[in-house]
Design an enzyme around this catalytic site. Structure first.
Site, PDB file in Angstrom:
ATOM      1  N   SER A 150     -11.727   7.174  -7.070  1.00 26.88           N
ATOM      2  CA  SER A 150     -12.137   7.679  -5.545  1.00 26.88           C
ATOM      3  C   SER A 150     -13.692   7.720  -5.780  1.00 26.88           C
ATOM      4  O   SER A 150     -14.287   6.905  -6.172  1.00 26.88           O
ATOM      5  CB  SER A 150     -11.435   9.164  -5.530  1.00 26.88           C
ATOM      6  OG  SER A 150     -11.769   9.626  -4.287  1.00 26.88           O
ATOM      7  N   ASP A 174      -9.162   2.698  -6.204  1.00 29.94           N
ATOM      8  CA  ASP A 174      -9.310   3.360  -4.539  1.00 29.94           C
ATOM      9  C   ASP A 174     -10.602   3.949  -4.595  1.00 29.94           C
ATOM     10  O   ASP A 174     -10.767   5.337  -4.366  1.00 29.94           O
ATOM     11  CB  ASP A 174      -8.176   4.136  -4.745  1.00 29.94           C
ATOM     12  CG  ASP A 174      -6.795   3.562  -3.928  1.00 29.94           C
ATOM     13  OD1 ASP A 174      -7.076   2.496  -3.337  1.00 29.94           O
ATOM     14  OD2 ASP A 174      -5.854   4.163  -4.436  1.00 29.94           O
ATOM     15  N   HIS A 214       0.210  -0.349  -1.499  1.00 29.24           N
ATOM     16  CA  HIS A 214       0.379   0.886  -1.678  1.00 29.24           C
ATOM     17  C   HIS A 214      -0.746   1.704  -2.098  1.00 29.24           C
ATOM     18  O   HIS A 214      -1.899   1.155  -2.690  1.00 29.24           O
ATOM     19  CB  HIS A 214       1.726   1.108  -2.799  1.00 29.24           C
ATOM     20  CG  HIS A 214       2.799   0.289  -2.630  1.00 29.24           C
ATOM     21  ND1 HIS A 214       3.578   0.629  -1.635  1.00 29.24           N
ATOM     22  CD2 HIS A 214       3.196  -0.679  -3.444  1.00 29.24           C
ATOM     23  CE1 HIS A 214       4.676  -0.576  -1.834  1.00 29.24           C
ATOM     24  NE2 HIS A 214       4.282  -1.110  -2.965  1.00 29.24           N
TER      25      HIS A 214
END
Length: 421
Positions: A150, A174, A214
């Site tokens: 992140s 991500d 996902h």
């Protein structure tokens, strides 16, 4: 910062234990604290400070080994990342490395996301000072692998910019999108921030080096570390092209086949660089996974050459029987493909279980137009089924057979003959 007593009587560092109360307090009294927690195989269950009180280097840190930096992201609830303990275990089980957990929880624990975003620059600047100290002790930027989750991915990128792209590798899991997507390269993680940058991202609006189905980038990376799955991925211009079976040619990667997701993707660095000479210096690859841990799937490419020009508006159905006669039905990508005489058609095939001993290939042909013909016979020159997940396995073939519309044909696989393909 918390301390707990270890068996060797030295206190162990614990990840900062914060809560919603701390997020609330941050509204009025912002704070930031950065703690570096060192783990090695010598102290897997007991984090120690990277530097001692006299600024000397922890004796467990080996400057000759690779150093993995783990950096978490936004933590509005203040809790310890649920993946952290397992990530440490699988990393150190995979390779004898130094692992530095960057605990900036006090700085990431806030209700104000924009504040956490601004703190990423502060964390990067702080880390750069610690890194310069490590370099004085003989460490090497080339042996640093930053893994950021992140906001941690962008912190890794900012550190890389400070050192002019000389870090060995950055892996972004991500990377955060808000306040970063669409920004110039100096304001986010970029492929120039290290000598090798790989990103697993599930948001098509973000930085998309690898596309998966996902929101599980961290867990996919860990699965690739600790399982025997080969998460093969496919270089492609778009996800639509990937779904259309337009990117199944892994032969151009020579003996390595297509790149694989996760820790081992660095093995493809030289091949990727060769492929991209004269082109942009990044590659976008795609893959699909199963829905549960360890997320394994198994890819094949089905290659068919027909002898009948009327097979230009049909659908192929495929099943495989194992040595026990149990049928496995795959997902076929763009199975509704035109078949032209003497032109090879390649279809990407995905199974959710590995099939080693194939006793029979089951094919069915459906004419998709209104010109259905139950008595028509369609001549097939050759069929080849090759594993892309395990390219070392020999392909299986079948030559000169006939399909009848809507009727299953059971084919016993043959050894492939090069001159017939």
């Amino acid at each position: 910062m918390c301390w707990v007593r270890s068996d060797n009587k030295r206190p162990c560092l614990e990840f900062s234990q914060l809560s919603l109360k701390d997020s609330f307090q941050d509204l009025f009294v912002p704070r930031i604290e950065i703690i570096l927690m060192l783990y090695t195989r010598n102290n897997l269950n007991c984090a120690e400070p990277l530097f001692e009180h006299n600024n000397s280097l922890n004796v467990n840190f080996n400057t000759e080994k690779k150093t993995v930096w783990l950096i978490h992201g936004y933590r509005p609830m203040g809790s310890t990342p649920s993946w952290l303990r397992n990530f440490l275990r699988v990393l150190l089980n995979k390779e004898d490395v130094n692992v530095i957990v960057v605990d900036w929880n006090r700085g990431a624990t806030t209700f104000i996301y924009n504040r956490a975003v601004k703190n990423t620059r502060i964390v990067a600047e702080n880390l750069s000072g610690r890194i310069r100290n490590l370099l004085k002790h003989g460490a090497s930027l080339d042996k640093f692998h930053f893994i950021g989750v992140s906001l941690g991915a962008h912190i890794s990128g900012f550190v890389g910019k400070i050192f002019h792209g000389q870090l060995g590798r950055i892996t972004g899991l991500d990377p955060a999108g808000p306040k970063f997507s669409g920004k110039p390269s100096y304001s986010r993680l970029h492929y120039t921030d290290a000598k090798f940058v790989d990103v697993i991202h599930s948001d098509a609006n973000g930085i998309e080096f690898i596309k998966c189905d996902h929101q599980r980038a961290v867990y996919l990376f860990m699965a690739a570390l600790e399982s025997n799955c080969n998460f093969v991925s496919f270089p492609c211009q778009s996800y639509q092209d990937y779904k259309s079976s337009l990117c199944v040619d892994c032969d151009s990667y020579k003996e390595k086949s297509c790149p694989r997701l996760g820790y081992q993707v660095e093995l493809w660095k030289d091949v990727l660089e060769d492929r991209m000479k004269g082109w942009p210096t990044w590659t976008t690859v795609f893959l699909d996974t199963s829905g549960t841990n360890p997320f394994c799937t198994y890819y094949f490419v089905l290659s068919i050459i027909v002898l009948d020009k009327t097979m230009n508006d049909g659908i192929i159905s495929l099943k495989l029987l194992n040595h026990l006669g149990v049928a496995e039905e795959p997902k076929l990508y763009e199975k509704n493909r035109p078949f032209y005489k003497f032109q090879e058609v390649k279809i990407l095939v995905q199974f959710f279980r590995d099939i080693v001993n194939i006793s029979s290939i089951v094919l069915t042909y459906f004419q998709s137009s209104n010109l259905q013909c139950s008595t028509c016979k369609y001549k097939i020159h050759s069929l080849m089924l090759k594993s892309l997940t395990y390219p070392e396995r020999p392909p299986i073939c079948r030559y000169n057979f006939v399909l009848t519309e809507r009727k299953e044909v059971f084919l016993e696989p043959d050894t492939c003959v090069t001159k017939n393909i």
